[in-house]
Scaffold this motif. Sequence first.
Motif, short mmCIF file in Angstrom:
data_model
loop_
_atom_site.label_atom_id
_atom_site.label_comp_id
_atom_site.label_asym_id
_atom_site.label_seq_id
_atom_site.Cartn_x
_atom_site.Cartn_y
_atom_site.Cartn_z
N ILE A 1 -18.30 1.28 12.79
CA ILE A 1 -17.72 1.96 11.72
C ILE A 1 -16.43 1.45 11.57
O ILE A 1 -16.08 1.18 10.42
CB ILE A 1 -17.93 3.47 11.56
CG1 ILE A 1 -19.61 3.95 11.70
CG2 ILE A 1 -17.22 4.04 10.52
CD1 ILE A 1 -19.54 5.42 12.04
N LEU A 2 -15.64 1.60 12.57
CA LEU A 2 -14.22 1.17 12.30
C LEU A 2 -14.25 -0.42 12.02
O LEU A 2 -13.31 -0.82 11.22
CB LEU A 2 -13.46 1.44 13.44
CG LEU A 2 -13.16 2.90 13.80
CD1 LEU A 2 -12.67 3.19 15.00
CD2 LEU A 2 -12.52 3.50 12.73
N ASN B 1 -12.90 -5.03 8.31
CA ASN B 1 -13.67 -6.17 7.65
C ASN B 1 -13.57 -5.92 6.20
O ASN B 1 -12.82 -6.87 5.60
CB ASN B 1 -14.93 -6.40 8.03
CG ASN B 1 -14.91 -7.17 9.35
OD1 ASN B 1 -13.94 -7.58 10.06
ND2 ASN B 1 -16.09 -6.96 10.24
N CYS B 2 -13.88 -4.78 5.60
CA CYS B 2 -13.77 -4.40 4.14
C CYS B 2 -12.33 -4.53 3.69
O CYS B 2 -12.15 -5.12 2.46
CB CYS B 2 -14.35 -3.08 3.89
SG CYS B 2 -14.43 -2.60 2.43
N ALA B 3 -11.43 -3.93 4.34
CA ALA B 3 -10.01 -4.02 4.20
C ALA B 3 -9.35 -5.40 4.12
O ALA B 3 -8.26 -5.47 3.80
CB ALA B 3 -9.27 -2.89 4.71
N GLY B 4 -10.28 -6.14 4.55
CA GLY B 4 -9.65 -7.49 4.74
C GLY B 4 -8.61 -7.81 6.07
O GLY B 4 -7.84 -8.65 6.22
N GLN B 5 -8.56 -6.94 7.03
CA GLN B 5 -7.76 -6.86 8.20
C GLN B 5 -9.20 -7.41 9.30
O GLN B 5 -9.87 -6.56 9.90
CB GLN B 5 -7.37 -5.78 8.45
CG GLN B 5 -6.58 -5.07 7.10
CD GLN B 5 -6.03 -3.83 7.37
OE1 GLN B 5 -6.12 -3.34 8.58
NE2 GLN B 5 -5.67 -3.20 6.44
N MET C 1 -14.09 0.82 0.13
CA MET C 1 -12.86 1.43 1.14
C MET C 1 -12.84 3.01 0.75
O MET C 1 -12.81 3.78 1.79
CB MET C 1 -11.69 0.85 1.18
CG MET C 1 -11.41 -0.37 1.82
SD MET C 1 -9.97 -1.26 1.82
CE MET C 1 -9.29 -0.18 2.76
N SER C 2 -12.79 3.40 -0.35
CA SER C 2 -12.61 4.78 -0.77
C SER C 2 -13.80 5.64 -0.43
O SER C 2 -13.97 6.75 0.11
CB SER C 2 -12.44 4.84 -2.43
OG SER C 2 -11.20 4.56 -2.66
N ALA C 3 -14.73 4.95 -0.30
CA ALA C 3 -16.18 5.38 -0.18
C ALA C 3 -16.44 5.73 1.46
O ALA C 3 -17.16 6.58 1.95
CB ALA C 3 -17.53 4.72 -0.71
N ARG C 4 -15.85 4.54 2.16
CA ARG C 4 -15.89 4.60 3.62
C ARG C 4 -14.88 5.66 4.38
O ARG C 4 -15.01 5.81 5.38
CB ARG C 4 -15.73 3.16 4.07
CG ARG C 4 -16.93 2.37 3.77
CD ARG C 4 -16.93 0.91 4.32
NE ARG C 4 -17.92 0.04 3.79
CZ ARG C 4 -19.13 0.06 4.29
NH1 ARG C 4 -19.38 0.77 5.47
NH2 ARG C 4 -19.97 -0.93 3.90
N VAL D 1 -14.66 7.02 8.04
CA VAL D 1 -13.52 6.71 9.14
C VAL D 1 -12.51 7.87 9.72
O VAL D 1 -12.28 7.84 10.75
CB VAL D 1 -12.73 5.49 8.67
CG1 VAL D 1 -11.52 5.00 9.29
CG2 VAL D 1 -13.59 4.15 8.26
N LEU D 2 -12.08 8.49 8.77
CA LEU D 2 -11.52 9.60 9.02
C LEU D 2 -12.04 10.71 10.30
O LEU D 2 -11.55 11.00 11.14
CB LEU D 2 -10.64 10.47 7.86
CG LEU D 2 -9.78 9.39 7.22
CD1 LEU D 2 -9.34 10.62 5.78
CD2 LEU D 2 -8.51 9.21 7.74
N HIS D 3 -13.34 10.82 9.95
CA HIS D 3 -13.93 11.79 10.71
C HIS D 3 -14.25 11.19 12.23
O HIS D 3 -13.93 11.69 13.33
CB HIS D 3 -15.29 12.00 10.15
CG HIS D 3 -16.09 12.88 10.89
ND1 HIS D 3 -15.75 14.31 10.94
CD2 HIS D 3 -17.27 12.98 11.70
CE1 HIS D 3 -16.76 14.97 11.73
NE2 HIS D 3 -17.53 14.33 12.14
N VAL D 4 -14.47 9.93 12.12
CA VAL D 4 -14.70 9.16 13.39
C VAL D 4 -12.99 9.33 14.35
O VAL D 4 -13.01 9.48 15.61
CB VAL D 4 -14.91 7.78 13.23
CG1 VAL D 4 -14.63 6.82 14.56
CG2 VAL D 4 -16.47 7.43 13.06
#
Length: 67
Positions: free
Chosen positions: A14-15, A20-24, A51-54, A58-61
């Motif tokens: 997930i992280l 990858n989505c953020a381009g990092q 990223m807004s949807a994910r 991510v915060l929960h993880v």
Amino acid sequence: MNIESQIMLVYVKILRKYLNCAGQEPYKDASCQDPVVHWALPLCATKKNEMSARTPLVLHVMWLLGV
């Protein structure tokens, strides 16, 4: 079955997907043991929406990991 290791693998997946989505994308430098993260900004509207949807997941993880 080692449930804890399977859960951690899901967390890592997930992280990594979020990064990858953020381009990092971390990479290993030959002279360094720690991964290095490069920022690619600004993001297009599609990436921002994804990223807004994910972000809640991510915060929960991160909360579950105690970060």
